[in-house]
Write an enzyme that holds these catalytic residues in place. Structure first.
Site, PDB file in Angstrom:
ATOM      1  N   GLU A  96      -6.774  17.867 -12.859  1.00  0.00           N
ATOM      2  CA  GLU A  96      -7.708  16.451 -12.840  1.00  0.00           C
ATOM      3  C   GLU A  96      -8.988  16.695 -12.357  1.00  0.00           C
ATOM      4  O   GLU A  96      -9.394  17.695 -11.730  1.00  0.00           O
ATOM      5  CB  GLU A  96      -6.981  15.400 -12.156  1.00  0.00           C
ATOM      6  N   ASP A 149     -10.925  14.006 -18.704  1.00  0.00           N
ATOM      7  CA  ASP A 149      -9.611  13.464 -18.185  1.00  0.00           C
ATOM      8  C   ASP A 149      -8.542  13.784 -19.451  1.00  0.00           C
ATOM      9  O   ASP A 149      -8.215  12.716 -19.784  1.00  0.00           O
ATOM     10  CB  ASP A 149      -9.647  12.276 -17.945  1.00  0.00           C
ATOM     11  N   HIS A 177      -2.399  16.960 -18.217  1.00  0.00           N
ATOM     12  CA  HIS A 177      -1.830  16.214 -19.305  1.00  0.00           C
ATOM     13  C   HIS A 177      -2.562  16.064 -20.447  1.00  0.00           C
ATOM     14  O   HIS A 177      -3.918  15.912 -20.155  1.00  0.00           O
ATOM     15  CB  HIS A 177      -1.838  14.926 -18.506  1.00  0.00           C
ATOM     16  N   GLU A 203       1.138  11.093 -18.274  1.00  0.00           N
ATOM     17  CA  GLU A 203       0.512  10.867 -17.062  1.00  0.00           C
ATOM     18  C   GLU A 203      -0.340   9.422 -17.249  1.00  0.00           C
ATOM     19  O   GLU A 203      -0.169   8.904 -16.212  1.00  0.00           O
ATOM     20  CB  GLU A 203      -0.439  11.983 -16.790  1.00  0.00           C
TER      21      GLU A 203
END
Length: 377
Positions: free
Chosen positions: A169, A115, A84, A142
């Protein structure tokens, strides 16, 4: 971009510089969610399309309201990498520019560096340094706990032909095989307003009805835990009534549950939502439902075998939720594996180690080339 490599152990400096070049562009594009002011023409998506070499078939879909997915595929790969590109809001108190890449002391700083734009940058480098079959799915929703992009991708048949999904992730580049699900539910209990001197308040008050339901739900979860099936359950907010001498005609609450791997959100909701006669007094809405990893009825066997075949170090389970569970529910073997650590995500002065980016690049390239050479069936 401020650069200072420090004592990084990166082996190939050109790979590092290329990864950081991609990361600089991705971080500079403001993809905070909320407000999720993202379109198919946002700079980060334009950069991804420009960075991918000839041979990739690329489809960008704008689902509206900042929900954008980009699916890129070269050849007939069996492994799909998912990242994402949206981030949590920047917040205040940064010592470095949050939307500008800063590299120093062996770390890359900036919102999304850990992230998970760092993983996306590593994958873009892989795409340019091997000609093996490869597939990417980059999404933008996300962090809003919506999963719209992945759900729409799966619903449209996009996952067909893939055997394994790797969701990137931050896991310290270890393969995570399991995590809890997340179910978010809002409820409104109804009552009949009136003066509190009426004995009917015991039954007619919406607050009393909600209280009976809460007691039953908590008792149910305690019994499940005592039986060795613990579910993390939390009633986060409760609001109802107008004053103590008026029978409440409404009570709103918001609860969440995090099921253990293999659990079923729908089955839990069906059981809990009807406790204490709530089916007659409450209206429920589910803002978000993300299954555990693996999803109900699935096991970690396939993901474990995949990690073992490719020599990935394994972490059995983590507490945070990821979209890997959506791929698991769709029938794919799914695991989580990406650079950085969850403690570095969502914080002021977010960062990821350069060594972690290097390891991610090596892992992802090995997965791509290993699958092409028949490591996977």
């Amino acid at each position: 971009m401020t650069v200072g490599y420090g004592s990084s152990g990166i082996g190939n400096r050109s790979d590092l510089e290329a990864i950081l070049g991609h990361l600089a562009v991705l971080i500079a594009d403001d993809s905070q969610n909320p407000p999720r002011a993202i379109t198919a023409d946002s700079p980060m998506y334009a950069h991804v399309r420009d960075a991918l070499p000839d041979g990739f078939e690329v489809e960008t879909v704008d689902h509206g309201d900042g929900h954008v997915s980009l699916h890129a595929r070269r050849g007939e790969p069996r492994v799909l990498f998912n990242c994402h590109l949206d981030t949590v809001p920047v917040g205040e108190g940064w010592s470095v520019p949050p939307l500008e890449l800063t590299v120093r002391d062996g770390r890359a700083w900036g919102r999304g560096s850990c992230d998970i734009k760092g993983a996306a940058a590593a994958l873009l480098r892989v795409a340019r340094t091997t000609e093996a079959p490869m597939a990417l799915l980059f999404t933008s929703d996300e962090e809003g706990a919506g999963g719209c992009c992945v759900k729409n991708f799966i619903g449209a048949g996009g996952a067909e032909g893939y055997a394994t999904a790797v969701v990137c992730e931050p896991t310290g580049n270890r393969a995570v095989l399991a995590h809890r699900g997340y179910l978010s539910v809002k409820g409104r209990f109804s009552g009949v307003a009136g003066h509190s001197s009426e004995f009917r308040a015991l039954e007619d008050s919406a607050v009393h009805a909600a209280g009976r339901w809460m007691a039953s739900a908590l008792a149910r979860c305690r019994a499940e835990a005592d039986a060795g099936r613990p579910t993390c359950f939390n009633i986060g907010t409760v609001s109802g009534g107008i004053k103590s001498n008026v029978i409440a005609d409404r009570c709103d609450l918001h609860w969440s549950a995090r099921l253990a791997p293999g659990g079923d959100n729908e089955a839990l909701f069906d059981e809990v939502a009807g406790l204490a006669g709530a089916q007659e007094r409450a209206e429920w809405q589910i803002p978000f439902s993300g299954p555990p990893l693996p999803a109900a009825g699935k096991t970690t066997d396939g993901a474990r075998a995949f990690a073992d075949r490719h020599g990935l170090a394994i972490t059995e389970s983590v507490d945070f939720w990821t979209e890997a569970s959506l791929f698991s529910a769709a029938g794919l073997d799914a695991l989580v594996c990406g650079p950085g650590h969850i403690e570095q995500a969502h914080i002021v002065d977010e960062w990821v180690e350069l060594d972690q980016l290097d390891a991610a690049y090596s892992n992802y390239r090995a997965l791509v080339e290993g699958a092409a050479e028949g490591v996977d069936p």
